[in-house]
Write a protein that holds these residues in place. Structure first.
Motif, PDB file in Angstrom:
ATOM      1  N   MET A   1       0.823  -1.203   0.000  1.00 58.92           N
ATOM      2  CA  MET A   1       0.000   0.000   0.000  1.00 58.92           C
ATOM      3  C   MET A   1       0.860   1.258   0.000  1.00 58.92           C
ATOM      4  O   MET A   1       0.510   2.267  -0.623  1.00 58.92           O
ATOM      5  CB  MET A   1      -0.925  -0.005   1.216  1.00 58.92           C
ATOM      6  N   ILE A   2       1.975   1.234   0.727  1.00 58.22           N
ATOM      7  CA  ILE A   2       2.871   2.402   0.751  1.00 58.22           C
ATOM      8  C   ILE A   2       3.445   2.647  -0.645  1.00 58.22           C
ATOM      9  O   ILE A   2       3.494   3.789  -1.124  1.00 58.22           O
ATOM     10  CB  ILE A   2       3.983   2.200   1.783  1.00 58.22           C
ATOM     11  N   VAL A   3       3.859   1.574  -1.320  1.00 60.89           N
ATOM     12  CA  VAL A   3       4.403   1.714  -2.669  1.00 60.89           C
ATOM     13  C   VAL A   3       3.348   2.274  -3.616  1.00 60.89           C
ATOM     14  O   VAL A   3       3.619   3.165  -4.437  1.00 60.89           O
ATOM     15  CB  VAL A   3       4.932   0.359  -3.175  1.00 60.89           C
ATOM     16  N   PHE A   4       2.115   1.758  -3.491  1.00 64.36           N
ATOM     17  CA  PHE A   4       1.032   2.240  -4.354  1.00 64.36           C
ATOM     18  C   PHE A   4       0.737   3.715  -4.079  1.00 64.36           C
ATOM     19  O   PHE A   4       0.535   4.508  -5.012  1.00 64.36           O
ATOM     20  CB  PHE A   4      -0.220   1.395  -4.126  1.00 64.36           C
ATOM     21  N   ALA A   5       0.708   4.104  -2.794  1.00 64.29           N
ATOM     22  CA  ALA A   5       0.451   5.500  -2.449  1.00 64.29           C
ATOM     23  C   ALA A   5       1.536   6.413  -2.996  1.00 64.29           C
ATOM     24  O   ALA A   5       1.255   7.508  -3.524  1.00 64.29           O
ATOM     25  CB  ALA A   5       0.341   5.653  -0.932  1.00 64.29           C
ATOM     26  N   LEU A   6       2.803   5.990  -2.889  1.00 59.39           N
ATOM     27  CA  LEU A   6       3.895   6.785  -3.434  1.00 59.39           C
ATOM     28  C   LEU A   6       3.799   6.898  -4.956  1.00 59.39           C
ATOM     29  O   LEU A   6       4.097   7.957  -5.532  1.00 59.39           O
ATOM     30  CB  LEU A   6       5.239   6.173  -3.039  1.00 59.39           C
ATOM     31  N   PHE A   7       3.364   5.821  -5.605  1.00 59.68           N
ATOM     32  CA  PHE A   7       3.182   5.856  -7.057  1.00 59.68           C
ATOM     33  C   PHE A   7       2.123   6.882  -7.443  1.00 59.68           C
ATOM     34  O   PHE A   7       2.295   7.650  -8.400  1.00 59.68           O
ATOM     35  CB  PHE A   7       2.799   4.463  -7.571  1.00 59.68           C
ATOM     36  N   VAL A   8       0.998   6.902  -6.708  1.00 57.07           N
ATOM     37  CA  VAL A   8      -0.073   7.860  -6.999  1.00 57.07           C
ATOM     38  C   VAL A   8       0.424   9.285  -6.807  1.00 57.07           C
ATOM     39  O   VAL A   8       0.164  10.181  -7.629  1.00 57.07           O
ATOM     40  CB  VAL A   8      -1.301   7.577  -6.115  1.00 57.07           C
ATOM     41  N   LEU A   9       1.163   9.542  -5.705  1.00 57.90           N
ATOM     42  CA  LEU A   9       1.680  10.885  -5.449  1.00 57.90           C
ATOM     43  C   LEU A   9       2.647  11.328  -6.548  1.00 57.90           C
ATOM     44  O   LEU A   9       2.600  12.470  -7.014  1.00 57.90           O
ATOM     45  CB  LEU A   9       2.364  10.925  -4.089  1.00 57.90           C
ATOM     46  N   CYS A  10       3.525  10.432  -6.975  1.00 55.33           N
ATOM     47  CA  CYS A  10       4.465  10.770  -8.039  1.00 55.33           C
ATOM     48  C   CYS A  10       3.739  11.038  -9.353  1.00 55.33           C
ATOM     49  O   CYS A  10       4.089  11.981 -10.092  1.00 55.33           O
ATOM     50  CB  CYS A  10       5.476   9.640  -8.225  1.00 55.33           C
ATOM     51  N   ALA A  11       2.727  10.237  -9.657  1.00 48.59           N
ATOM     52  CA  ALA A  11       1.961  10.442 -10.886  1.00 48.59           C
ATOM     53  C   ALA A  11       1.232  11.784 -10.860  1.00 48.59           C
ATOM     54  O   ALA A  11       1.186  12.511 -11.867  1.00 48.59           O
ATOM     55  CB  ALA A  11       0.965   9.303 -11.086  1.00 48.59           C
ATOM     56  N   MET A  12       0.646  12.133  -9.707  1.00 46.52           N
ATOM     57  CA  MET A  12      -0.024  13.425  -9.583  1.00 46.52           C
ATOM     58  C   MET A  12       0.962  14.574  -9.745  1.00 46.52           C
ATOM     59  O   MET A  12       0.668  15.584 -10.414  1.00 46.52           O
ATOM     60  CB  MET A  12      -0.734  13.522  -8.238  1.00 46.52           C
TER      61      MET A  12
END
Length: 217
Positions: A1-12
């Motif tokens: 979940m942490i990796v996924f959250a970081l991916f979303v933040l980077c994409a945004m």
């Protein structure tokens, strides 16, 4: 979940930078449209309901396709098509980008959607849910009617009524699409339950003459 959250933040962050380089303010991207532009909070009410129906349909299909052993291919294709419709309707790709900016006819993208629906019809006829495949004709009829008004002379013939009739047909089509796929996906999952139960059932092999005594009561 942490990796996924970081991916979303980077994409945004990256997408925000791209918009910023093209002269789009960050507030326009992140704030609610009603707060940003001072429009009524009920603006686009029926349009957003249609988008919610499409997003719900995509979520149901993706979830059921991940657990069902029957109907997986038509559900995956339907999920991809529904997600494309949600993005198209939310950001007006067929109007603002495909037609106005790139100069292509809207009939091409409508034709693509029609071919995808025909492909779904073929898949459903080969592996129909217990609820049947004919129910797909109901949302297809409403959506074809909406597209016909939007892309043909019917919009001029209807005059001021064209916008209401077009969007009413589209909203009804999206709601019918959600109802059909919710019923079909549930039927596929229920049909898959016996196979899943047999697959997960533990098996014990006993060889004749092995040590031990089996007591039956």
């Amino acid at each position: 979940m942490i990796v996924f959250a970081l991916f979303v933040l980077c994409a945004m962050y990256l997408s925000s930078m791209v918009f910023h380089w093209n002269g789009v303010e960050l507030n326009v991207l992140v704030r609610d449209p009603a707060a940003q532009f001072g429009i009524p909070i009920y603006a686009g009410f029926f349009s957003w309901l249609g988008v919610f129906a499409l997003v719900a349909t995509t979520a149901v299909l993706a979830m059921c396709a991940s657990v069902a052993t029957r109907g997986r291919r038509p559900m995956i294709v339907a999920a991809i098509l529904t997600a494309a419709l949600a993005l198209d309707d939310s950001f007006m790709f067929h109007d603002a980008v495909w037609s106005e900016r790139w100069g292509y006819s809207e009939l091409l993208i409508y034709g693509f959607y029609g071919l995808m629906v025909l492909l779904l019809g073929v898949m459903l006829s080969a592996e129909p849910p217990s609820t049947g495949a004919s129910g797909l004709l109901v949302p297809a009829a409403f959506l074809v009617g909406s597209a016909a008004i939007d892309a043909t002379f019917l919009s001029e013939a209807l005059g001021w009524r064209a916008i209401w009739v077009e969007d009413a047909l589209k909203m009804t089509g999206f709601a019918s699409w959600l109802f059909y796929w919710f019923s079909a996906a549930r039927a596929y999952v229920r049909a898959s339950e016996p196979a899943a139960a047999d697959r997960d059932k533990p098996t014990f092999a006993m060889r004749e003459g092995s040590a031990g005594t089996v007591a039956r009561s």
